[in-house]
Write an enzyme that holds these catalytic residues in place. Structure first.
Site, PDB file in Angstrom:
ATOM      1  N   ASN A  28     -28.505  28.164 -14.095  1.00 31.85           N
ATOM      2  CA  ASN A  28     -28.151  29.553 -13.806  1.00 31.85           C
ATOM      3  C   ASN A  28     -28.350  29.923 -12.340  1.00 31.85           C
ATOM      4  O   ASN A  28     -28.275  31.091 -11.982  1.00 31.85           O
ATOM      5  CB  ASN A  28     -28.941  30.504 -14.700  1.00 31.85           C
ATOM      6  CG  ASN A  28     -30.438  30.395 -14.478  1.00 31.85           C
ATOM      7  OD1 ASN A  28     -30.931  29.429 -13.900  1.00 31.85           O
ATOM      8  ND2 ASN A  28     -31.165  31.386 -14.955  1.00 31.85           N
ATOM      9  N   CYS A  29     -28.584  28.947 -11.473  1.00 32.45           N
ATOM     10  CA  CYS A  29     -28.810  29.197 -10.041  1.00 32.45           C
ATOM     11  C   CYS A  29     -27.462  29.219  -9.316  1.00 32.45           C
ATOM     12  O   CYS A  29     -26.745  28.214  -9.293  1.00 32.45           O
ATOM     13  CB  CYS A  29     -29.724  28.118  -9.469  1.00 32.45           C
ATOM     14  SG  CYS A  29     -29.914  28.193  -7.676  1.00 32.45           S
ATOM     15  N   ASP A  30     -27.136  30.363  -8.716  1.00 34.74           N
ATOM     16  CA  ASP A  30     -25.865  30.491  -8.006  1.00 34.74           C
ATOM     17  C   ASP A  30     -25.742  29.499  -6.852  1.00 34.74           C
ATOM     18  O   ASP A  30     -24.680  28.935  -6.622  1.00 34.74           O
ATOM     19  CB  ASP A  30     -25.689  31.910  -7.465  1.00 34.74           C
ATOM     20  CG  ASP A  30     -25.456  32.931  -8.565  1.00 34.74           C
ATOM     21  OD1 ASP A  30     -24.980  32.542  -9.656  1.00 34.74           O
ATOM     22  OD2 ASP A  30     -25.752  34.120  -8.345  1.00 34.74           O
TER      23      ASP A  30
END
Length: 117
Positions: A13-15
């Site tokens: 979920n890390c951009d």
């Protein structure tokens, strides 16, 4: 024949991790993604990463860092990083990218210039 895969350690979920993966693939690199919490062998990887990037690996601007006690934070400067990062993998600055024997931390302009050309 393509070279070995670049291994990108991060969070799903890390951009920044997703952006790095997308840009590396667009540049023609084969990228293997490894979730730092669920799939990474931190016991084996942390000593290598700490040796390669001793001052970059602990993300002191993260929400996890802000939630630590002062005693836990003090470990980050006294060679206690390995235990601290093993206990709190989200403290690891992301992404960590292994390209052969080279280790890159983060997705700053310096890392992009090295890996994207």
């Amino acid at each position: 024949m393509p070279g070995p895969a670049v291994v990108l350690y991060g969070l799903k979920n890390c951009d920044t991790c997703r952006k790095a993966k997308r840009e590396l693939e667009a540049a023609g690199s084969k990228v293997k993604f490894v979730d730092i919490r669920d799939e990474a062998d931190l016991t084996a990887k942390l000593p290598v990463w700490l040796k390669a990037a001793p001052d970059k690996l602990v993300n002191k601007s993260s929400a996890t860092w802000r939630s630590l006690t002062n005693a836990e934070k003090a470990k980050a400067g006294t060679n206690g990083e390995k235990a601290l990062l093993s206990k709190h993998p989200t403290l690891i600055k992301r992404p960590v990218i292994e390209n052969g024997s080279a280790v890159h931390v983060g997705w700053g302009k310096d890392v992009q210039a090295t890996l994207l050309g």
